[in-house]
Write a protein that holds these residues in place. Structure first.
Motif, PDB file in Angstrom:
ATOM      1  N   VAL A   1       0.837  -1.201   0.000  1.00 53.11           N
ATOM      2  CA  VAL A   1       0.000   0.000   0.000  1.00 53.11           C
ATOM      3  C   VAL A   1       0.872   1.251   0.000  1.00 53.11           C
ATOM      4  O   VAL A   1       0.684   2.160  -0.817  1.00 53.11           O
ATOM      5  N   GLU A   2       1.842   1.299   0.876  1.00 50.46           N
ATOM      6  CA  GLU A   2       2.703   2.476   0.941  1.00 50.46           C
ATOM      7  C   GLU A   2       3.481   2.662  -0.353  1.00 50.46           C
ATOM      8  O   GLU A   2       3.645   3.795  -0.830  1.00 50.46           O
ATOM      9  N   ALA A   3       3.948   1.592  -0.933  1.00 48.56           N
ATOM     10  CA  ALA A   3       4.700   1.711  -2.185  1.00 48.56           C
ATOM     11  C   ALA A   3       3.848   2.364  -3.266  1.00 48.56           C
ATOM     12  O   ALA A   3       4.306   3.281  -3.964  1.00 48.56           O
ATOM     13  N   PHE A   4       2.606   1.927  -3.405  1.00 46.52           N
ATOM     14  CA  PHE A   4       1.738   2.539  -4.415  1.00 46.52           C
ATOM     15  C   PHE A   4       1.405   3.981  -4.059  1.00 46.52           C
ATOM     16  O   PHE A   4       1.282   4.828  -4.953  1.00 46.52           O
ATOM     17  N   MET A   5       1.286   4.296  -2.786  1.00 46.66           N
ATOM     18  CA  MET A   5       1.049   5.678  -2.392  1.00 46.66           C
ATOM     19  C   MET A   5       2.248   6.548  -2.760  1.00 46.66           C
ATOM     20  O   MET A   5       2.094   7.681  -3.205  1.00 46.66           O
ATOM     21  N   ARG A   6       3.434   5.998  -2.630  1.00 52.82           N
ATOM     22  CA  ARG A   6       4.644   6.762  -2.928  1.00 52.82           C
ATOM     23  C   ARG A   6       4.886   6.928  -4.432  1.00 52.82           C
ATOM     24  O   ARG A   6       5.676   7.787  -4.831  1.00 52.82           O
ATOM     25  N   VAL A   7       4.222   6.146  -5.244  1.00 48.34           N
ATOM     26  CA  VAL A   7       4.299   6.388  -6.684  1.00 48.34           C
ATOM     27  C   VAL A   7       3.788   7.803  -6.967  1.00 48.34           C
ATOM     28  O   VAL A   7       4.329   8.526  -7.798  1.00 48.34           O
ATOM     29  N   GLU A   8       2.740   8.197  -6.254  1.00 54.52           N
ATOM     30  CA  GLU A   8       2.145   9.524  -6.431  1.00 54.52           C
ATOM     31  C   GLU A   8       2.827  10.593  -5.577  1.00 54.52           C
ATOM     32  O   GLU A   8       2.985  11.718  -6.002  1.00 54.52           O
TER      33      GLU A   8
ATOM     34  N   ARG B   1      -8.101   8.062   1.790  1.00 50.90           N
ATOM     35  CA  ARG B   1      -8.471   7.958   0.371  1.00 50.90           C
ATOM     36  C   ARG B   1      -7.324   7.384  -0.459  1.00 50.90           C
ATOM     37  O   ARG B   1      -7.532   6.539  -1.333  1.00 50.90           O
ATOM     38  N   GLU B   2      -6.119   7.798  -0.176  1.00 54.80           N
ATOM     39  CA  GLU B   2      -4.964   7.289  -0.915  1.00 54.80           C
ATOM     40  C   GLU B   2      -4.711   5.804  -0.615  1.00 54.80           C
ATOM     41  O   GLU B   2      -4.263   5.065  -1.488  1.00 54.80           O
ATOM     42  N   VAL B   3      -5.019   5.384   0.598  1.00 53.91           N
ATOM     43  CA  VAL B   3      -4.939   3.954   0.917  1.00 53.91           C
ATOM     44  C   VAL B   3      -5.928   3.190   0.036  1.00 53.91           C
ATOM     45  O   VAL B   3      -5.588   2.148  -0.542  1.00 53.91           O
ATOM     46  N   GLN B   4      -7.139   3.705  -0.091  1.00 52.99           N
ATOM     47  CA  GLN B   4      -8.150   3.046  -0.935  1.00 52.99           C
ATOM     48  C   GLN B   4      -7.697   2.975  -2.391  1.00 52.99           C
ATOM     49  O   GLN B   4      -7.887   1.950  -3.057  1.00 52.99           O
ATOM     50  N   ILE B   5      -7.096   4.032  -2.885  1.00 53.47           N
ATOM     51  CA  ILE B   5      -6.598   4.044  -4.259  1.00 53.47           C
ATOM     52  C   ILE B   5      -5.479   3.018  -4.417  1.00 53.47           C
ATOM     53  O   ILE B   5      -5.435   2.273  -5.403  1.00 53.47           O
ATOM     54  N   ALA B   6      -4.578   2.955  -3.452  1.00 53.05           N
ATOM     55  CA  ALA B   6      -3.484   1.992  -3.508  1.00 53.05           C
ATOM     56  C   ALA B   6      -4.014   0.558  -3.506  1.00 53.05           C
ATOM     57  O   ALA B   6      -3.508  -0.296  -4.248  1.00 53.05           O
ATOM     58  N   VAL B   7      -5.018   0.287  -2.709  1.00 52.25           N
ATOM     59  CA  VAL B   7      -5.629  -1.051  -2.675  1.00 52.25           C
ATOM     60  C   VAL B   7      -6.230  -1.382  -4.037  1.00 52.25           C
ATOM     61  O   VAL B   7      -6.078  -2.509  -4.534  1.00 52.25           O
ATOM     62  N   ALA B   8      -6.877  -0.412  -4.660  1.00 49.20           N
ATOM     63  CA  ALA B   8      -7.426  -0.637  -6.008  1.00 49.20           C
ATOM     64  C   ALA B   8      -6.314  -0.948  -7.003  1.00 49.20           C
ATOM     65  O   ALA B   8      -6.474  -1.816  -7.879  1.00 49.20           O
ATOM     66  N   CYS B   9      -5.178  -0.286  -6.865  1.00 48.75           N
ATOM     67  CA  CYS B   9      -4.032  -0.566  -7.735  1.00 48.75           C
ATOM     68  C   CYS B   9      -3.521  -1.994  -7.522  1.00 48.75           C
ATOM     69  O   CYS B   9      -3.209  -2.692  -8.491  1.00 48.75           O
ATOM     70  N   ILE B  10      -3.454  -2.408  -6.274  1.00 52.84           N
ATOM     71  CA  ILE B  10      -3.012  -3.773  -5.964  1.00 52.84           C
ATOM     72  C   ILE B  10      -3.989  -4.781  -6.556  1.00 52.84           C
ATOM     73  O   ILE B  10      -3.574  -5.779  -7.149  1.00 52.84           O
ATOM     74  N   ASP B  11      -5.286  -4.511  -6.422  1.00 48.02           N
ATOM     75  CA  ASP B  11      -6.299  -5.394  -7.000  1.00 48.02           C
ATOM     76  C   ASP B  11      -6.127  -5.507  -8.515  1.00 48.02           C
ATOM     77  O   ASP B  11      -6.266  -6.585  -9.082  1.00 48.02           O
ATOM     78  N   GLU B  12      -5.827  -4.397  -9.148  1.00 42.57           N
ATOM     79  CA  GLU B  12      -5.709  -4.363 -10.606  1.00 42.57           C
ATOM     80  C   GLU B  12      -4.443  -5.058 -11.104  1.00 42.57           C
ATOM     81  O   GLU B  12      -4.485  -5.811 -12.074  1.00 42.57           O
ATOM     82  N   CYS B  13      -3.327  -4.806 -10.447  1.00 43.41           N
ATOM     83  CA  CYS B  13      -2.057  -5.322 -10.975  1.00 43.41           C
ATOM     84  C   CYS B  13      -1.656  -6.667 -10.384  1.00 43.41           C
ATOM     85  O   CYS B  13      -0.814  -7.347 -10.964  1.00 43.41           O
ATOM     86  N   GLY B  14      -2.187  -7.025  -9.228  1.00 38.09           N
ATOM     87  CA  GLY B  14      -1.838  -8.284  -8.591  1.00 38.09           C
ATOM     88  C   GLY B  14      -0.682  -8.154  -7.625  1.00 38.09           C
ATOM     89  O   GLY B  14       0.069  -7.166  -7.629  1.00 38.09           O
ATOM     90  N   GLU B  15      -0.548  -9.168  -6.792  1.00 36.55           N
ATOM     91  CA  GLU B  15       0.458  -9.104  -5.728  1.00 36.55           C
ATOM     92  C   GLU B  15       1.890  -9.259  -6.232  1.00 36.55           C
ATOM     93  O   GLU B  15       2.805  -8.741  -5.610  1.00 36.55           O
TER      94      GLU B  15
END
Length: 68
Positions: free
Chosen positions: A21-28, A42-56
């Motif tokens: 989650v933090e890694a995806f938040m730090r992309v932004e 909100r950024e945690v929720q966005i990061a979770v959506a990114c993880i869901d989309e791209c996979g673990e």
């Protein structure tokens, strides 16, 4: 596993690996200190959506790229 100061805050909003989650938040954002509590959530929720989309596997790659 590296635990950052944000891990506890992230875990309040999701049960996902806080490194991912933090890694995806730090992309932004280079740093997360400036985020208000509601924006952080909100950024945690966005990061979770990114993880869901791209996979673990990809999430692990992103986390490692940030040294997590």
């Amino acid at each position: 596993m590296l635990i950052t100061p944000y891990a506890d805050s992230i875990q309040k909003y999701t049960n996902r690996d806080p490194r991912y989650v933090e890694a995806f938040m730090r992309v932004e954002f280079g740093t997360l200190d400036h985020l208000t509590p509601s924006r952080f959530r909100r950024e945690v929720q966005i990061a979770v959506a990114c993880i869901d989309e791209c996979g673990e596997d990809m999430a692990e790659d992103v986390a490692r790229s940030y040294g997590f």
